[in-house]
Design a protein around this motif. Structure first.
Motif, short mmCIF file in Angstrom:
data_model
loop_
_atom_site.label_atom_id
_atom_site.label_comp_id
_atom_site.label_asym_id
_atom_site.label_seq_id
_atom_site.Cartn_x
_atom_site.Cartn_y
_atom_site.Cartn_z
N LEU A 382 57.08 46.25 69.29
CA LEU A 382 57.63 47.13 68.27
C LEU A 382 58.30 48.35 68.89
O LEU A 382 59.39 48.76 68.48
CB LEU A 382 56.51 47.58 67.31
N ASP A 397 66.91 56.20 60.51
CA ASP A 397 65.70 56.63 59.80
C ASP A 397 64.51 56.59 60.75
O ASP A 397 63.53 55.89 60.52
CB ASP A 397 65.45 55.74 58.58
N ALA A 400 60.96 57.03 59.38
CA ALA A 400 60.44 55.86 58.67
C ALA A 400 59.95 54.80 59.64
O ALA A 400 58.92 54.15 59.42
CB ALA A 400 61.53 55.29 57.75
N GLN A 401 60.70 54.61 60.73
CA GLN A 401 60.28 53.64 61.74
C GLN A 401 58.96 54.07 62.38
O GLN A 401 58.09 53.24 62.64
CB GLN A 401 61.37 53.54 62.82
N ARG A 403 56.66 55.88 60.95
CA ARG A 403 55.58 55.69 59.97
C ARG A 403 55.07 54.25 60.00
O ARG A 403 53.86 54.00 59.88
CB ARG A 403 56.08 56.06 58.56
N SER A 404 55.97 53.30 60.17
CA SER A 404 55.54 51.90 60.21
C SER A 404 54.70 51.64 61.45
O SER A 404 53.74 50.85 61.42
CB SER A 404 56.75 50.96 60.18
N LEU A 405 55.02 52.32 62.58
CA LEU A 405 54.19 52.20 63.77
C LEU A 405 52.82 52.84 63.55
O LEU A 405 51.80 52.33 64.02
CB LEU A 405 54.90 52.85 64.96
N HIS A 406 52.80 53.96 62.82
CA HIS A 406 51.52 54.59 62.47
C HIS A 406 50.63 53.59 61.71
O HIS A 406 49.42 53.48 61.97
CB HIS A 406 51.76 55.82 61.59
N VAL A 407 51.23 52.89 60.77
CA VAL A 407 50.48 51.90 59.98
C VAL A 407 49.92 50.81 60.88
O VAL A 407 48.76 50.40 60.76
CB VAL A 407 51.38 51.30 58.88
N LYS A 408 50.76 50.35 61.82
CA LYS A 408 50.32 49.29 62.74
C LYS A 408 49.15 49.77 63.60
O LYS A 408 48.16 49.03 63.79
CB LYS A 408 51.48 48.87 63.64
N ASP A 411 46.05 49.80 61.46
CA ASP A 411 45.53 48.45 61.24
C ASP A 411 44.76 47.95 62.46
O ASP A 411 43.68 47.36 62.35
CB ASP A 411 46.68 47.50 60.92
#
Length: 437
Positions: A382, A397, A400-401, A403-408, A411
């Motif tokens: 990623l 953005d 936003a990218q 933030r998606s890594l934060h989510v990963k 998890d």
């Protein structure tokens, strides 16, 4: 061949756009991947060589070796393919990420790099080689011609003669692979491939980038044998003392006395964080305010997350006796990974600095076992995709990218693949990346 011209299609997928480079064994094309709708680089083996199964095997070997590596300073390999024309002509090619930058060899024709720039480039190359060595891969051709300088740092190219640790270091005819001036002494004796040979080449690379010349000039294997017959080490006039010290350690004639690539990266990262002017007064390190702020990010993994052992020590077994290079320094790591808060007045990091810090934390977490191999591979993929998009200006953005890594990361923490301490450090690094310039 009809397929190798602008507009031609290889493997019913890659539409050729234009030629962007050529070498003795291959031609590099810019191409459009019509399946994934992206622009890539195609390394196409010369037609005269593609007819030889041995050379096609070298190309496949490069794809497998580099394809197994997901690292910010290694050129990403996406695919390998062979196309057969109606007349039976074989076209073999490797599909790679399209890089924008300057080959280090070309840059050095203008003269040596400033020492701190040379140290930074070689630190990034060291990190790439350390990642390869962890997977049991030896590059065997670390030269300025195989390093690209990009906006986001150095990229190691061309794993065409890479092999696995412990494999024979000669071809079927007994010839030695590589570029003579960068080949370690033990390789002339046919010693099996080992990480120490790449570290020797690192020493040559560091010496050349700082001084503008190689330590032992050689165009042929006979030249190299003659140069290495001189027992004295090469002169280091004009090199900062700390740089000269690690360089000579890498160039040690005895491979057992050389540091590992990981240790070299650790030392060079520490040196690259120092200011370019006078660096030391006695035993006190003198840093400017700006250098302190940069060091907070760039040394985060090296200082707070330094593992107890080097990654190479846990690499694949080769059946050969284990060797332990002499340590450079072994400061005791703290018992806990503590999050380092960045003051509100700290300068905003560049994207390159933020990405480097993120890469350091991933490296340290993988080495210590606080990040599992599958989680590390997932995150590296990623991060590498994000880095490639940033290099080509394809991400508008960034927050936003991130933030998606934060989510990963969250998890992976919940499933136990990342420790709480490293999840916190990764989160802090991602926060810095989100505001990077």
């Amino acid at each position: 061949m009809p397929s190798l011209r602008p507009g031609g299609l290889l493997a019913r997928r890659y539409r050729l756009i234009d030629r962007i480079g050529a070498g003795g064994m291959s031609v590099i094309w810019r191409a459009h991947d019509e399946v994934l709708d992206r622009v890539v680089a195609l390394k196409v083996l010369a037609a005269s060589l593609a007819a030889d199964a041995r050379f096609r095997s070298l190309v496949r070997q490069e794809a497998r070796a580099a394809g197994a590596l997901v690292h910010p300073h290694v050129t990403a390999v996406h695919d390998y393919g062979e196309d057969v024309d109606p007349d039976g002509t074989v076209t073999a090619f490797v599909v790679m990420e399209l890089l924008s930058g300057e080959v280090l060899e070309s840059r050095l024709t203008q003269g040596p790099l400033r020492w701190d720039h040379a140290v930074r480039v070689c630190a990034e190359v060291s990190e790439a080689l350390a990642a390869a060595h962890r997977l049991g891969i030896v590059h065997r051709d670390v030269t300025p011609a195989n390093i690209m300088l990009t906006a986001l740092g150095a990229k190691v190219l061309d794993f065409g003669i890479a092999t696995h640790i412990g494999a024979p270091d000669e071809d079927e005819e007994g010839d030695t692979f590589g570029t003579p001036a960068y080949v370690a002494p033990e390789r002339l004796d046919g010693t099996p491939a080992q990480p120490a040979t790449d570290v020797y080449a690192l020493g040559v690379l560091l010496y050349e980038t700082v001084t503008g010349r190689v330590p032992y000039p050689a165009d042929t294997w006979d030249d190299l044998a003659e140069a290495l017959a001189v027992p004295e080490p090469p002169p280091t006039d004009g090199m900062p003392a700390e740089v000269a010290a690690i360089c000579l350690r890498c160039l040690d004639r005895d491979p057992l006395r050389r540091p590992t690539a990981y240790q070299v990266a650790d030392v060079l990262r520490g040196l690259s964080a120092e200011p370019a002017g006078p660096r030391r007064r006695g035993r006190v390190v003198v840093l400017t305010a700006g250098a302190v702020l940069l060091a907070a990010g760039a040394l985060l993994a090296g200082t707070f997350l330094r593992p107890h052992t080097t990654p190479e020590a846990t690499g694949p077994s080769t059946g050969a006796p284990a060797t332990t290079p002499a340590p450079i320094h072994s400061p005791p790591p703290p018992p806990q990974v503590a999050r380092t808060e960045v003051p509100a007045t700290a300068s905003v990091p560049t994207v390159r600095e933020a990405m480097a810090t993120l890469g350091h934390i991933l490296d340290a977490g993988l080495a210590s076992g606080d990040i599992t191999a599958d989680a590390g591979h997932d995150l590296r993929t990623l991060v590498s995709n994000l880095e490639n998009n940033l290099a080509t200006g394809g991400v508008s953005d960034l927050p936003a990218q991130v933030r998606s890594l934060h989510v990963k990361v969250g998890d992976r923490k919940r499933e136990g693949s990342i420790s709480a301490a490293y999840a916190t450090e990764l989160g802090a690094a991602l926060d810095r990346l989100a505001i990077a310039t």
